[in-house]
Scaffold this motif. Structure first.
Motif, PDB file in Angstrom:
ATOM      1  N   ALA A  21     -49.064  47.719 -37.376  1.00 47.46           N
ATOM      2  CA  ALA A  21     -48.441  47.278 -38.626  1.00 47.46           C
ATOM      3  C   ALA A  21     -48.217  48.444 -39.575  1.00 47.46           C
ATOM      4  CB  ALA A  21     -49.316  46.222 -39.292  1.00 47.46           C
ATOM      5  N   GLU A  22     -49.133  49.405 -39.561  1.00 49.28           N
ATOM      6  CA  GLU A  22     -48.996  50.561 -40.436  1.00 49.28           C
ATOM      7  C   GLU A  22     -47.890  51.500 -39.969  1.00 49.28           C
ATOM      8  OE1 GLU A  22     -52.828  52.253 -40.328  1.00 49.28           O
ATOM      9  OE2 GLU A  22     -53.723  50.845 -41.741  1.00 49.28           O
ATOM     10  N   ALA A  23     -47.562  51.438 -38.668  1.00 46.72           N
ATOM     11  CA  ALA A  23     -46.615  52.399 -38.111  1.00 46.72           C
ATOM     12  C   ALA A  23     -45.207  51.848 -37.957  1.00 46.72           C
ATOM     13  CB  ALA A  23     -47.104  52.873 -36.740  1.00 46.72           C
ATOM     14  N   THR A  24     -45.073  50.540 -37.747  1.00 44.80           N
ATOM     15  CA  THR A  24     -43.773  49.997 -37.375  1.00 44.80           C
ATOM     16  C   THR A  24     -43.553  48.628 -37.992  1.00 44.80           C
ATOM     17  OG1 THR A  24     -44.648  48.895 -35.421  1.00 44.80           O
ATOM     18  CG2 THR A  24     -43.905  51.156 -35.127  1.00 44.80           C
ATOM     19  N   ARG A  63     -25.312  51.733 -28.430  1.00 48.60           N
ATOM     20  CA  ARG A  63     -26.080  52.946 -28.703  1.00 48.60           C
ATOM     21  C   ARG A  63     -26.593  52.965 -30.141  1.00 48.60           C
ATOM     22  NH1 ARG A  63     -24.666  58.187 -30.517  1.00 48.60           N
ATOM     23  NH2 ARG A  63     -25.861  59.871 -29.501  1.00 48.60           N
ATOM     24  N   MET A  64     -25.746  52.534 -31.070  1.00 47.01           N
ATOM     25  CA  MET A  64     -26.145  52.536 -32.473  1.00 47.01           C
ATOM     26  C   MET A  64     -27.278  51.550 -32.748  1.00 47.01           C
ATOM     27  SD  MET A  64     -24.783  54.951 -33.958  1.00 47.01           S
ATOM     28  CE  MET A  64     -25.510  54.498 -35.532  1.00 47.01           C
ATOM     29  N   THR A  65     -27.370  50.496 -31.941  1.00 50.98           N
ATOM     30  CA  THR A  65     -28.479  49.547 -32.097  1.00 50.98           C
ATOM     31  C   THR A  65     -29.803  50.233 -31.802  1.00 50.98           C
ATOM     32  OG1 THR A  65     -27.090  47.665 -31.496  1.00 50.98           O
ATOM     33  CG2 THR A  65     -29.465  47.376 -31.253  1.00 50.98           C
ATOM     34  N   VAL A  66     -29.804  51.064 -30.773  1.00 53.30           N
ATOM     35  CA  VAL A  66     -31.026  51.795 -30.427  1.00 53.30           C
ATOM     36  C   VAL A  66     -31.404  52.739 -31.568  1.00 53.30           C
ATOM     37  CG1 VAL A  66     -32.114  53.339 -28.764  1.00 53.30           C
ATOM     38  CG2 VAL A  66     -30.471  51.624 -27.978  1.00 53.30           C
ATOM     39  N   PHE A  67     -30.417  53.449 -32.097  1.00 52.46           N
ATOM     40  CA  PHE A  67     -30.706  54.380 -33.187  1.00 52.46           C
ATOM     41  C   PHE A  67     -31.141  53.654 -34.456  1.00 52.46           C
ATOM     42  CE2 PHE A  67     -28.466  57.547 -30.632  1.00 52.46           C
ATOM     43  CZ  PHE A  67     -29.249  58.672 -30.878  1.00 52.46           C
ATOM     44  N   ARG A  68     -30.528  52.499 -34.735  1.00 49.63           N
ATOM     45  CA  ARG A  68     -30.934  51.751 -35.930  1.00 49.63           C
ATOM     46  C   ARG A  68     -32.371  51.265 -35.821  1.00 49.63           C
ATOM     47  NH1 ARG A  68     -25.656  49.471 -35.858  1.00 49.63           N
ATOM     48  NH2 ARG A  68     -26.481  47.660 -34.733  1.00 49.63           N
ATOM     49  N   ARG A  69     -32.770  50.861 -34.630  1.00 45.48           N
ATOM     50  CA  ARG A  69     -34.125  50.326 -34.458  1.00 45.48           C
ATOM     51  C   ARG A  69     -35.189  51.420 -34.431  1.00 45.48           C
ATOM     52  NH1 ARG A  69     -34.312  44.590 -33.832  1.00 45.48           N
ATOM     53  NH2 ARG A  69     -32.127  43.968 -34.000  1.00 45.48           N
ATOM     54  N   PHE A  70     -34.851  52.606 -33.917  1.00 40.94           N
ATOM     55  CA  PHE A  70     -35.874  53.621 -33.700  1.00 40.94           C
ATOM     56  C   PHE A  70     -35.600  54.951 -34.403  1.00 40.94           C
ATOM     57  CE2 PHE A  70     -36.157  50.693 -30.141  1.00 40.94           C
ATOM     58  CZ  PHE A  70     -37.516  50.406 -30.129  1.00 40.94           C
TER      59      PHE A  70
END
Length: 213
Positions: A21-24, A63-70
């Motif tokens: 929870a503190e990290a993500t 690809r942008m979904t991956v970048f938005r999430r991580f």
């Protein structure tokens, strides 16, 4: 009259949940699908060769979904490592709940660690081809997988031992045990045959368990 076997360490779920929870942000189905895709790609190609495009294609997302999430491949791999460590520690917790003797618990945890490393598709590949990068990844993040593992082991030591000295040194002892286990996983030696569960268990019982005795 026999002593009742210890309950699973009650703080484990709280420790891991708090760490994540503190990290993500809380994971969702898309996040898990991306992490599953990353696991498969890295297990097949390694961390260096795997790209965000590869992961996106396997996860069937943009690809942008991956970048938005991580945000980055580094952050994605850190999250993946943390997820796999959490799953491993939950398995360890369930297994150790039936073992009463603290020394036997140390030995069994060591066997589970080396056996999981041999069987897990990601860890097995990284141990063979990228041991240095793997150790770096396990040490990265807030919290890092190494931090989460150390917190789990320290919590277990405090729950197992009446000795004030052992409880006071639990964090240091946990750090030593976790780092030793990682070393044997990533850089196996000739002293003990880690492919033999009985040999690994005997080694851990004789050499590692005295740290918490």
């Amino acid at each position: 009259m026999s002593r009742r076997a210890p309950e699973p360490v009650p703080a484990l779920v709280d420790v891991l949940a708090r760490a994540v929870a503190e990290a993500t942000d809380p994971p969702d189905g898309t996040v898990e699908r991306i992490l599953d895709a990353a696991l498969a790609e890295v297990a097949q190609r390694g961390t260096t060769a795997t790209t965000m495009d590869d992961i996106a294609a396997r996860a069937k997302v943009a690809r942008m979904t991956v970048f938005r999430r991580f945000g980055s491949k580094t952050a994605l791999l850190e999250r993946l490592m943390l997820r796999e460590v959490r799953a491993f520690l939950a398995h360890v917790d369930t297994t150790l709940a039936a073992i009463e003797d603290p020394a036997d618990r140390v030995a069994e945890a060591f066997v589970l660690c080396v056996r999981t490393a041999a069987d897990h598709p990601l860890v097995a590949r990284l141990a063979r081809h990228e041991p240095g990068a793997t150790l770096e990844s396990l040490s990265a993040g807030e919290p890092s997988p190494l931090d989460v593992g150390r917190a789990y082991v320290a919590t277990t030591i405090r729950a197992d031992h009446p000795s004030a000295r052992v409880r006071d040194d639990a964090d240091a002892i946990a750090d030593v045990l976790v780092r030793l286990a990682l070393t044997y996983v990533l850089v196996p030696g000739a002293i003990v045959d880690l492919s033999d569960d009985d040999a690994a268990r005997t080694f851990a019982r004789r050499v590692l368990a005295p740290l918490v005795a």
